[in-house]
Design a protein around this motif. Structure first.
Motif, PDB file in Angstrom:
ATOM      1  N   ASN A  31       0.797  -1.219   0.000  1.00 28.63           N
ATOM      2  CA  ASN A  31       0.000   0.000   0.000  1.00 28.63           C
ATOM      3  C   ASN A  31       0.836   1.278   0.000  1.00 28.63           C
ATOM      4  O   ASN A  31       0.368   2.337   0.409  1.00 28.63           O
ATOM      5  CB  ASN A  31      -1.024   0.011   1.138  1.00 28.63           C
ATOM      6  N   ASN A  32       2.083   1.198  -0.465  1.00 31.54           N
ATOM      7  CA  ASN A  32       2.918   2.392  -0.590  1.00 31.54           C
ATOM      8  C   ASN A  32       2.606   3.100  -1.899  1.00 31.54           C
ATOM      9  O   ASN A  32       2.296   2.472  -2.907  1.00 31.54           O
ATOM     10  CB  ASN A  32       4.407   2.010  -0.574  1.00 31.54           C
ATOM     11  N   ARG A  33       2.714   4.428  -1.880  1.00 31.38           N
ATOM     12  CA  ARG A  33       2.497   5.206  -3.093  1.00 31.38           C
ATOM     13  C   ARG A  33       3.577   4.858  -4.120  1.00 31.38           C
ATOM     14  O   ARG A  33       4.751   4.804  -3.796  1.00 31.38           O
ATOM     15  CB  ARG A  33       2.603   6.701  -2.791  1.00 31.38           C
ATOM     16  N   MET A  34       3.159   4.724  -5.382  1.00 33.62           N
ATOM     17  CA  MET A  34       4.091   4.461  -6.466  1.00 33.62           C
ATOM     18  C   MET A  34       3.771   5.431  -7.609  1.00 33.62           C
ATOM     19  O   MET A  34       2.607   5.702  -7.896  1.00 33.62           O
ATOM     20  CB  MET A  34       3.979   3.007  -6.950  1.00 33.62           C
ATOM     21  N   TYR A  35       4.815   5.952  -8.245  1.00 33.61           N
ATOM     22  CA  TYR A  35       4.670   6.979  -9.272  1.00 33.61           C
ATOM     23  C   TYR A  35       5.369   6.540 -10.547  1.00 33.61           C
ATOM     24  O   TYR A  35       6.388   5.870 -10.507  1.00 33.61           O
ATOM     25  CB  TYR A  35       5.302   8.291  -8.791  1.00 33.61           C
ATOM     26  N   ASP A  36       4.842   6.978 -11.697  1.00 35.30           N
ATOM     27  CA  ASP A  36       5.478   6.653 -12.965  1.00 35.30           C
ATOM     28  C   ASP A  36       6.287   7.857 -13.469  1.00 35.30           C
ATOM     29  O   ASP A  36       6.345   8.903 -12.816  1.00 35.30           O
ATOM     30  CB  ASP A  36       4.454   6.183 -13.995  1.00 35.30           C
ATOM     31  N   CYS A  37       6.882   7.707 -14.646  1.00 41.30           N
ATOM     32  CA  CYS A  37       7.714   8.773 -15.215  1.00 41.30           C
ATOM     33  C   CYS A  37       6.922  10.052 -15.478  1.00 41.30           C
ATOM     34  O   CYS A  37       7.467  11.152 -15.371  1.00 41.30           O
ATOM     35  CB  CYS A  37       8.369   8.297 -16.503  1.00 41.30           C
ATOM     36  N   GLU A  38       5.653   9.909 -15.810  1.00 37.50           N
ATOM     37  CA  GLU A  38       4.820  11.087 -16.053  1.00 37.50           C
ATOM     38  C   GLU A  38       4.716  11.952 -14.793  1.00 37.50           C
ATOM     39  O   GLU A  38       4.759  13.185 -14.870  1.00 37.50           O
ATOM     40  CB  GLU A  38       3.434  10.665 -16.515  1.00 37.50           C
ATOM     41  N   MET A  39       4.594  11.321 -13.641  1.00 39.81           N
ATOM     42  CA  MET A  39       4.501  12.086 -12.393  1.00 39.81           C
ATOM     43  C   MET A  39       5.837  12.755 -12.074  1.00 39.81           C
ATOM     44  O   MET A  39       5.864  13.875 -11.561  1.00 39.81           O
ATOM     45  CB  MET A  39       4.067  11.187 -11.236  1.00 39.81           C
ATOM     46  N   LEU A  40       6.957  12.098 -12.403  1.00 43.26           N
ATOM     47  CA  LEU A  40       8.262  12.733 -12.211  1.00 43.26           C
ATOM     48  C   LEU A  40       8.383  13.949 -13.121  1.00 43.26           C
ATOM     49  O   LEU A  40       8.805  15.016 -12.678  1.00 43.26           O
ATOM     50  CB  LEU A  40       9.398  11.743 -12.487  1.00 43.26           C
ATOM     51  N   GLU A  41       7.977  13.823 -14.368  1.00 40.70           N
ATOM     52  CA  GLU A  41       8.013  14.957 -15.295  1.00 40.70           C
ATOM     53  C   GLU A  41       7.122  16.091 -14.806  1.00 40.70           C
ATOM     54  O   GLU A  41       7.489  17.263 -14.892  1.00 40.70           O
ATOM     55  CB  GLU A  41       7.588  14.517 -16.690  1.00 40.70           C
ATOM     56  N   ARG A  42       5.955  15.761 -14.289  1.00 43.07           N
ATOM     57  CA  ARG A  42       5.047  16.786 -13.762  1.00 43.07           C
ATOM     58  C   ARG A  42       5.672  17.500 -12.575  1.00 43.07           C
ATOM     59  O   ARG A  42       5.602  18.727 -12.462  1.00 43.07           O
ATOM     60  CB  ARG A  42       3.714  16.163 -13.364  1.00 43.07           C
ATOM     61  N   LEU A  43       6.289  16.746 -11.684  1.00 37.72           N
ATOM     62  CA  LEU A  43       6.943  17.337 -10.518  1.00 37.72           C
ATOM     63  C   LEU A  43       8.086  18.256 -10.950  1.00 37.72           C
ATOM     64  O   LEU A  43       8.233  19.364 -10.423  1.00 37.72           O
ATOM     65  CB  LEU A  43       7.445  16.239  -9.580  1.00 37.72           C
ATOM     66  N   LEU A  44       8.871  17.829 -11.918  1.00 38.66           N
ATOM     67  CA  LEU A  44       9.959  18.669 -12.428  1.00 38.66           C
ATOM     68  C   LEU A  44       9.411  19.939 -13.077  1.00 38.66           C
ATOM     69  O   LEU A  44       9.988  21.024 -12.924  1.00 38.66           O
ATOM     70  CB  LEU A  44      10.816  17.882 -13.420  1.00 38.66           C
ATOM     71  N   PHE A  45       8.285  19.830 -13.771  1.00 34.73           N
ATOM     72  CA  PHE A  45       7.656  21.002 -14.373  1.00 34.73           C
ATOM     73  C   PHE A  45       7.191  21.982 -13.301  1.00 34.73           C
ATOM     74  O   PHE A  45       7.407  23.200 -13.420  1.00 34.73           O
ATOM     75  CB  PHE A  45       6.476  20.585 -15.257  1.00 34.73           C
ATOM     76  N   ILE A  46       6.549  21.469 -12.262  1.00 42.02           N
ATOM     77  CA  ILE A  46       6.080  22.328 -11.166  1.00 42.02           C
ATOM     78  C   ILE A  46       7.251  23.079 -10.555  1.00 42.02           C
ATOM     79  O   ILE A  46       7.183  24.292 -10.331  1.00 42.02           O
ATOM     80  CB  ILE A  46       5.344  21.493 -10.092  1.00 42.02           C
ATOM     81  N   ARG A  47       8.328  22.365 -10.312  1.00 43.47           N
ATOM     82  CA  ARG A  47       9.507  23.003  -9.698  1.00 43.47           C
ATOM     83  C   ARG A  47      10.119  24.053 -10.629  1.00 43.47           C
ATOM     84  O   ARG A  47      10.505  25.129 -10.187  1.00 43.47           O
ATOM     85  CB  ARG A  47      10.554  21.947  -9.329  1.00 43.47           C
ATOM     86  N   SER A  48      10.191  23.758 -11.930  1.00 38.84           N
ATOM     87  CA  SER A  48      10.771  24.738 -12.862  1.00 38.84           C
ATOM     88  C   SER A  48       9.869  25.971 -12.976  1.00 38.84           C
ATOM     89  O   SER A  48      10.374  27.097 -13.091  1.00 38.84           O
ATOM     90  CB  SER A  48      11.031  24.113 -14.232  1.00 38.84           C
TER      91      SER A  48
END
Length: 70
Positions: free
Chosen positions: A42-59
């Motif tokens: 039941n741990n959260r798991m993320y795909d590459c799309e979520m990593l790209e979204r997070l990088l976009f938010i930060r930029s």
């Protein structure tokens, strides 16, 4: 042979984006990110799309945008 999951744990996602895990959880509460799936434990798991979204938010934040601009 080494099995590599196509998903990241929250700590791996945080490291990939150079943020804290608590930052990822905060963005989830703001509904900017969501876990792609959950592990058998039941741990959260993320795909590459979520990593790209997070990088976009930060930029966007580094460019001067705030979360209230979203």
């Amino acid at each position: 042979y080494t099995y590599r999951s196509p998903y990241f744990a929250i700590s791996q996602l945080a490291v990939g984006a150079n943020v804290l895990s608590s930052t990822v959880r905060y963005y989830e509460r703001r509904r900017l990110l969501e876990p792609t799936t959950r592990s058998s434990g039941n741990n959260r798991m993320y795909d590459c799309e979520m990593l790209e979204r997070l990088l976009f938010i930060r930029s966007a934040q580094h460019a001067g945008f705030t979360l209230s601009d979203s």
